[in-house]
Design a protein around this motif. Structure first.
Motif, short mmCIF file in Angstrom:
data_model
loop_
_atom_site.label_atom_id
_atom_site.label_comp_id
_atom_site.label_asym_id
_atom_site.label_seq_id
_atom_site.Cartn_x
_atom_site.Cartn_y
_atom_site.Cartn_z
N PRO A 244 -16.23 10.85 22.36
CA PRO A 244 -16.67 10.38 20.90
C PRO A 244 -17.18 11.50 20.12
O PRO A 244 -17.50 12.57 20.51
CB PRO A 244 -17.89 9.38 21.21
N PHE A 245 -17.24 11.20 18.71
CA PHE A 245 -17.49 12.24 17.83
C PHE A 245 -18.67 12.90 17.96
O PHE A 245 -19.00 14.16 18.04
CB PHE A 245 -17.48 11.56 16.33
N ALA A 246 -19.59 12.37 18.16
CA ALA A 246 -21.04 12.76 18.42
C ALA A 246 -21.15 13.78 19.68
O ALA A 246 -21.81 14.74 19.56
CB ALA A 246 -22.24 11.79 18.62
N GLU A 247 -20.31 13.48 20.73
CA GLU A 247 -20.46 14.46 21.96
C GLU A 247 -19.44 15.31 21.55
O GLU A 247 -19.77 16.33 21.97
CB GLU A 247 -20.08 13.45 23.15
N TRP A 248 -18.58 15.26 21.07
CA TRP A 248 -17.58 16.13 20.67
C TRP A 248 -18.25 17.28 19.92
O TRP A 248 -18.05 18.52 20.18
CB TRP A 248 -16.29 15.53 19.84
N LEU A 249 -19.16 16.89 18.88
CA LEU A 249 -19.82 17.92 18.42
C LEU A 249 -20.93 18.66 18.94
O LEU A 249 -21.15 19.89 18.68
CB LEU A 249 -20.20 17.19 17.18
N GLU A 250 -21.57 17.63 19.80
CA GLU A 250 -22.65 18.59 20.50
C GLU A 250 -22.31 19.32 21.75
O GLU A 250 -23.09 20.06 22.06
CB GLU A 250 -23.61 17.22 20.95
N ARG A 251 -21.41 18.73 22.36
CA ARG A 251 -21.24 19.43 23.83
C ARG A 251 -19.55 19.68 23.85
O ARG A 251 -18.82 19.18 24.97
CB ARG A 251 -21.55 18.43 25.13
#
Length: 282
Positions: free
Chosen positions: A78-85
């Protein structure tokens, strides 16, 4: 994914266009023929030849023998995880539109904003441990117009590339000065606002141009991370294209826009413009 902005003509024009609802991030990525990875992953070797040797299946092989997995096996994030990790492959999930005209990024289309921390820490060092400071060089930003000393890393010739950008910008008409003078800074060991992730400024590979004519998605409650944001930009494309030819991507290509921000990411760009003989970093 981006869409053409029909109304984005003159330099300095402010855009306030609602981002499309359909998230470009969710689109399946095509696979690279050689590695099974997203298109562009093979550019890593050409972009960083002093450090990287080859890609072997799912492994990125460094010249010192270090092996890093391209795909962490976590599937599509998901977008937030793609950005964070992000893993290394994730950095190529969205194509960066180098040399493009006035484009409005679609929802969650932030090409280059995902950075694999282990990859860049190995390349440039961890600024929190003092690694990056040992590799900094000083360049003079816009030496003819308004000389300003800035510190950037010499690794991968970044200092030479930014000096070349500076020379090209120095030759632009005076009407461009308000976007460039003074620079808001380069090396800064800090985290990105609202996160625990170290900024690209912490690796000595990024520069912010003059703040007065720029726009940032967090200013004025413009939106929320991953949500719908009205896009704004006043930076002329002449400036953007000069940076891109020397290997720097622009934060104005992101739906979460940061139009003062440029960072050295040659793996996301076509072949770079040559440096002059004797230029720093050659």
């Amino acid at each position: 994914m981006l869409r053409m902005c029909a109304s984005c003509g003159a330099a300095g024009l402010v855009l306030a266009v609602a981002i499309a609802v359909s998230p470009a991030y969710a689109e399946p990525a095509a696979q690279g023929a050689a590695t099974g990875a997203p298109p562009g992953v093979d550019r890593l070797i050409a972009a960083y030849p002093d450090h990287l040797e080859k890609i072997d299946g799912n492994w990125l092989i460094w010249r010192d023998g270090t092996r890093m997995a391209l795909d962490d096996g976590g599937g599509r994030k998901p977008f937030a995880e793609w950005l964070e990790r992000p893993d290394i492959e994730d950095m190529f999930r969205l194509a960066y539109p180098a040399g493009a005209g006035a484009l409005v990024p679609e929802l969650q289309s932030d090409p280059g904003r995902a950075r694999n921390a282990a990859f860049f820490d190995k390349m440039y060092g961890d600024c929190r441990k003092g690694d990056v400071a040992r590799s900094l060089d000083t360049i003079v930003w816009l030496p003819r117009k308004a000389p300003q000393k800035l510190q950037v890393t010499r690794i991968n010739g970044v200092a030479g590339r930014l000096a070349a950008v500076s020379r090209a910008l120095d030759a632009l008409p005076a009407s461009f000065d308000k976007y460039l003078i003074p620079s808001a800074g380069t090396y800064n060991c800090r985290v990105i606002a609202g996160t625990h992730r170290v900024s690209a400024h912490g690796s000595g590979t990024a520069i912010d141009i003059a703040v007065a004519q720029t726009d940032y998605w967090r200013w004025g409650g413009a939106g929320r991370e991953g949500g719908r944001i009205a896009y704004k930009n006043r930076i002329p494309l002449e400036i953007v294209h000069i940076f891109e030819r020397q290997g720097f991507i622009w934060g104005g290509r992101w739906s979460h826009y940061d139009t003062m921000h440029f960072e050295y990411r040659p793996e996301l760009l076509p072949q770079l413009a040559p440096l002059e003989d004797g230029a720093p970093g050659k």
